[in-house]
Write a protein that holds these residues in place. Structure first.
Motif, PDB file in Angstrom:
ATOM      1  N   TRP A   1      58.247 -14.648  72.190  1.00  4.80           N
ATOM      2  CA  TRP A   1      59.058 -13.387  72.370  1.00  4.80           C
ATOM      3  C   TRP A   1      60.407 -14.044  72.809  1.00  4.80           C
ATOM      4  N   GLU A   2      60.669 -14.916  73.703  1.00  2.59           N
ATOM      5  CA  GLU A   2      61.932 -15.248  73.876  1.00  2.59           C
ATOM      6  C   GLU A   2      62.598 -16.043  72.773  1.00  2.59           C
ATOM      7  N   LEU A   3      62.176 -16.748  71.803  1.00  7.55           N
ATOM      8  CA  LEU A   3      62.695 -17.357  70.986  1.00  7.55           C
ATOM      9  C   LEU A   3      63.156 -16.228  70.046  1.00  7.55           C
ATOM     10  N   GLY A   4      62.251 -15.040  69.541  1.00  8.61           N
ATOM     11  CA  GLY A   4      62.775 -13.992  68.644  1.00  8.61           C
ATOM     12  C   GLY A   4      63.936 -13.249  69.638  1.00  8.61           C
ATOM     13  N   SER A   5      63.958 -13.158  70.819  1.00 15.16           N
ATOM     14  CA  SER A   5      64.972 -12.613  71.564  1.00 15.16           C
ATOM     15  C   SER A   5      66.331 -13.226  71.437  1.00 15.16           C
ATOM     16  N   ALA A   6      66.138 -14.575  71.337  1.00 11.39           N
ATOM     17  CA  ALA A   6      67.321 -15.327  71.476  1.00 11.39           C
ATOM     18  C   ALA A   6      67.968 -15.280  69.807  1.00 11.39           C
ATOM     19  N   LEU A   7      67.091 -14.999  68.784  1.00 10.29           N
ATOM     20  CA  LEU A   7      67.522 -15.074  67.487  1.00 10.29           C
ATOM     21  C   LEU A   7      67.969 -13.531  67.219  1.00 10.29           C
ATOM     22  N   GLY A   8      67.533 -12.550  68.250  1.00 10.29           N
ATOM     23  CA  GLY A   8      67.526 -10.976  67.941  1.00 10.29           C
ATOM     24  C   GLY A   8      66.769 -10.548  66.705  1.00 10.29           C
ATOM     25  N   ARG A   9      65.588 -11.164  66.829  1.00  7.68           N
ATOM     26  CA  ARG A   9      64.484 -10.897  66.039  1.00  7.68           C
ATOM     27  C   ARG A   9      63.342 -10.424  66.583  1.00  7.68           C
ATOM     28  N   PRO A  10      62.232  -9.833  65.976  1.00 11.76           N
ATOM     29  CA  PRO A  10      60.816  -9.298  66.685  1.00 11.76           C
ATOM     30  C   PRO A  10      60.086 -10.617  66.537  1.00 11.76           C
ATOM     31  N   ALA A  11      59.031 -10.490  67.366  1.00 12.13           N
ATOM     32  CA  ALA A  11      58.113 -11.593  67.342  1.00 12.13           C
ATOM     33  C   ALA A  11      56.553 -11.482  67.498  1.00 12.13           C
ATOM     34  N   VAL A  12      56.199 -10.540  66.575  1.00  6.23           N
ATOM     35  CA  VAL A  12      55.182  -9.865  66.644  1.00  6.23           C
ATOM     36  C   VAL A  12      54.063 -10.268  65.725  1.00  6.23           C
ATOM     37  N   LEU A  13      54.202 -11.160  64.788  1.00  7.97           N
ATOM     38  CA  LEU A  13      53.423 -11.534  63.566  1.00  7.97           C
ATOM     39  C   LEU A  13      52.599 -12.671  64.211  1.00  7.97           C
ATOM     40  N   PRO A  14      51.565 -12.545  64.750  1.00 12.51           N
ATOM     41  CA  PRO A  14      50.723 -13.857  65.160  1.00 12.51           C
ATOM     42  C   PRO A  14      50.192 -14.766  64.199  1.00 12.51           C
TER      43      PRO A  14
END
Length: 295
Positions: free
Chosen positions: A232-245
């Motif tokens: 989640w934090e990596l997605g946030s830093a990139l401005g991208r969702p992080a929902v696909l496991p």
């Protein structure tokens, strides 16, 4: 200070070399490849340790190389790249007419048994339950030298986060394409550290006369970080969702069951002695660490 660094041309070695030189230290690498300020492993084995004040070993084949099949031949490479290089340096230190003042080995938190709840400090038991824990035990045992003329320290590193290499380098493109997410359940602990702090802890161990023994190389925030929170934090830093496991079966298919444990399970590791020794983390929390990595 004149510092000899085994494996110093790799990802962590580059950061350590830069930090050491910025502090006014001279650095020579032990490497398989020729170049300026380098000597070969064969030269150390044959002629002994060059005159130096400190020695560090970072050498080790990348265990999570997805292009290498996890078979007996690659296991032997993984072990030899760590244990044999460490033996070479330890033997040279023990036989040196003028031994260095400090000797630092960087190993891994795979020493500790994966658990979703247990917390491990430097005094916690481990090192005897699977291939990787036994590897760390053998690796650290290979570094021991008799007597007290050389101060000895071991840094057990977590997952290293940094620009241009390490764990994040393999994750960035899926996350940039909004295809990133947690691995497996996502509940497993994620023991992490910024590359600047790995280098900083090693420098701290070299420069501080009272520092010896085991230091856990993980962020103070690491014990509370899950794989899902990292995603989640990596997605946030990139401005991208992080929902696909990434399903566990796929991770095991890519890396093999034994290696997949490193990604699908984890340890809550506390840098207790590291903090008590006086080291001050540059990146103590995950959000600031990842913002630096992706900037």
């Amino acid at each position: 200070m004149r510092v000899l660094v085994g494996g110093g041309t790799g990802f962590v070695g580059g950061a350590l070399t830069q930090l050491l030189r910025s502090r006014g230290h001279e650095v020579t690498h032990v490497s398989r490849r020729p170049g300026p300020d380098r000597i070969s492993w064969d030269e150390v084995a044959r002629s002994g340790l060059p005159l130096c004040d400190a020695v560090v070993n970072l050498a080790g084949e990348n265990v999570l190389n997805p292009f290498r099949r996890w078979d007996d031949a690659f296991r032997r490479v993984v072990v030899a790249s760590r244990v044999e290089t460490t033996k070479t340096l330890a033997k040279a230190i023990a036989e040196a007419k003028r031994p260095p003042r400090a000797w630092v080995l960087v190993t891994g938190v795979g020493y500790y048994r994966p658990s979703p709840t247990a917390e491990y400090t430097e005094e916690s038991p481990g090192g005897d339950f699977d291939f990787f824990s036994r590897l760390v035990s053998t690796w650290e045992a290979a570094a021991k030298i008799p007597g007290d003329s050389t101060r000895q320290a071991v840094v057990r590193s977590g997952v290293v986060l940094g620009k241009g290499g390490g764990a994040v380098a393999q994750m960035l493109w899926p996350f940039r394409l909004a295809l990133g997410g947690p691995m497996g359940s996502g509940f497993q602990p994620f023991p992490w550290i910024h590359i600047r702090d790995v280098a900083g802890i090693v420098c701290h161990a070299l420069e501080m006369e009272g520092v010896c023994g085991v230091l856990n190389g993980v962020s103070p925030a690491s014990p509370g970080t899950s794989n899902a929170e990292f995603a989640w934090e990596l997605g946030s830093a990139l401005g991208r969702p992080a929902v696909l496991p990434l399903p566990g079966w796929m991770v095991r298919g890519i890396f093999g069951a034994e290696r997949a444990v490193m990604l699908l399970e984890g340890q809550r590791v506390v840098p207790k002695r590291t903090l008590e020794s006086g080291y001050c983390f540059v990146y103590p929390n995950l959000s600031s660490a990842l913002r630096d990595v992706v900037s």
